[in-house]
Design an enzyme around this catalytic site. Structure first.
Site: not given
Ligand SMILES: CC(=O)CC(=O)SCCNC(=O)CCNC(=O)[C@H](O)C(C)(C)COP(=O)(O)OP(=O)(O)OC[C@H]1O[C@@H](n2cnc3c(N)ncnc32)[C@H](O)[C@@H]1OP(=O)(O)O
Ligand SMILES: NC(=O)C1=CN([C@@H]2O[C@H](COP(=O)(O)OP(=O)(O)OC[C@H]3O[C@@H](n4cnc5c(N)ncnc54)[C@H](OP(=O)(O)O)[C@@H]3O)[C@@H](O)[C@H]2O)C=CC1
Length: 291
Positions: A119, A140, A152, A190
């Site tokens: 991320s 990403h 990304e 992010n």
């Molecule tokens: C941290 C990083 O590095 C980067 C990141 O990822 S940052 C995070 C980015 N993500 C966001 O910002 C998510 C924000 N949240 C949302 O967009 C919405 O809340 C959400 C899509 C997660 C859920 O939406 P919702 O309307 O509250 O729930 P829900 O109705 O259950 O789901 C919407 C749709 O997604 C589907 N869905 C949700 N989770 C799913 C999953 N894990 N697998 C498959 N389908 C899924 C549902 O089936 C539903 O489908 P339909 O539109 O066809 O009905």
């Molecule tokens: N969460 C998010 O919304 C997003 C996350 N990411 C990125 O994706 C990556 C994973 O995040 P996320 O899935 O949320 O994290 P989770 O904590 O859900 O999963 C990480 C997994 O990696 C495993 N792990 C740790 N060390 C090792 C290793 N040496 N070899 C193999 N597997 C290992 C962990 O096992 P254990 O639990 O046993 O340590 C765990 O099952 C991160 O780099 C995160 O920044 C990117 C986009 C969105």
């Protein structure tokens, strides 16, 4: 180059989502994690999410069974080496990712493209520790992977055009959309999203609003699908803190200072949904705010 077999390291919420969409798009997937428990829960999660798509008539049950049959899981990194493209999706800690690459490198085929779903961490720095910086890049996905449209793509300083083109073609085959980002801390999504989440935690820390009022305000006042604290719990508070630390260290600007309350939650092991407790407590029927 033709990519058909994809290795995914880390079977957490991102790893299982990536395996899900890759298998559905027709790729063979090798999913790796350090514990059998993590691999088993990933397979259960993929089955559940595919079933949801079948029940909503987004995919057929045949497509679901074909996708499930394309996924194999392994505790051995050497098995991941026999793939055309590796996506590392383990915990957001640079030392963890580097240790994985150190162990994986001797098993990789010469043509294999190596990528990270990180991320925030520098792609150039991760790549420089490998034997193939030109075939290394950031891949990403957003969470939840089966739903979010964006991927990304981040080139490190040495990434070559063939590698970028091959990854771009995979994104297209998934039916997703690629955005190109330069390799600076936390890239695009992010860099913008995480300071907002951190500010929401400061807003809570300073008593400006409760968990509920902050989330309600951003949902109803800014039309966000989830409030920032709900989203932080969804992403994982450990991941949010790790990203803020990369921004703070990498850009050396106090505006990226992680909120002490975010640190406290992580120190408590209250990491959000994945540990059943974060800004909300998920152990009951409906989530209850913890502040
Ligand atoms: C941290 C990083 O590095 C980067 C990141 O990822 S940052 C995070 C980015 N993500 C966001 O910002 C998510 C924000 N949240 C949302 O967009 C919405 O809340 C959400 C899509 C997660 C859920 O939406 P919702 O309307 O509250 O729930 P829900 O109705 O259950 O789901 C919407 C749709 O997604 C589907 N869905 C949700 N989770 C799913 C999953 N894990 N697998 C498959 N389908 C899924 C549902 O089936 C539903 O489908 P339909 O539109 O066809 O009905
Ligand atoms: N969460 C998010 O919304 C997003 C996350 N990411 C990125 O994706 C990556 C994973 O995040 P996320 O899935 O949320 O994290 P989770 O904590 O859900 O999963 C990480 C997994 O990696 C495993 N792990 C740790 N060390 C090792 C290793 N040496 N070899 C193999 N597997 C290992 C962990 O096992 P254990 O639990 O046993 O340590 C765990 O099952 C991160 O780099 C995160 O920044 C990117 C986009 C969105």
């Amino acid at each position: 180059m033709i990519i058909q077999k994809i290795g995914i390291i880390g079977a957490g919420q991102m790893g299982n989502g990536i395996a899900h969409v890759m298998a559905l798009a027709g790729y063979d997937v090798v999913l790796n994690d350090v514990s059998q428990e993590a691999l088993d829960s990933a397979i259960v999660a993929i089955e559940k999410n595919l079933t949801r798509q079948v029940s909503k008539e987004k995919i057929t049950s045949d497509a679901m069974s074909t996708a499930m049959a394309r996924i194999t899981s392994t505790l051995t990194l050497a098995d991941v080496g026999k793939t055309d493209l590796v996506i590392e999706a383990a915990t957001e800690r640079e030392a963890v990712k580097q240790a994985i690459f150190d162990e994986l490198l001797p098993h990789l085929q010469p043509h294999t493209i190596l990528t990270s779903n990180t991320s925030s961490i520098s792609i150039t720095r991760l790549a420089s520790r490998t034997d193939r910086p030109e075939r290394f890049m950031g891949f990403h996905f957003m969470n939840p992977v089966p739903v979010m449209q964006l991927v990304e793509l981040i080139r490190g300083i040495a990434t070559d055009q063939d590698t970028y083109a091959a990854c771009h073609a995979v994104v297209e085959r998934l039916g997703k959309t690629a955005a190109s980002a330069e390799d600076f801390p936390a890239f695009i999504v992010n860099r913008i999203l995480m300071p907002m989440i951190n500010e929401a935690v400061y807003t809570l820390y300073e008593g400006v609003g409760s968990v509920q009022s902050i989330d309600l305000s951003m949902k109803l006042g800014a039309n966000h699908p989830m409030g920032p604290l709900e989203l932080a719990d969804f992403i994982g508070l450990d991941t949010c803190l790790a990203i803020m630390n990369v921004l703070h260290d990498g850009l050396a600007d106090t505006k990226y200072r992680p909120c002490p309350l975010l640190t406290k939650y992580v120190e408590a092991g209250w990491l959000g949904r994945k540990t059943q407790r974060g800004f909300y407590d998920y152990r009951g029927e409906t989530p209850v705010p913890t502040r």
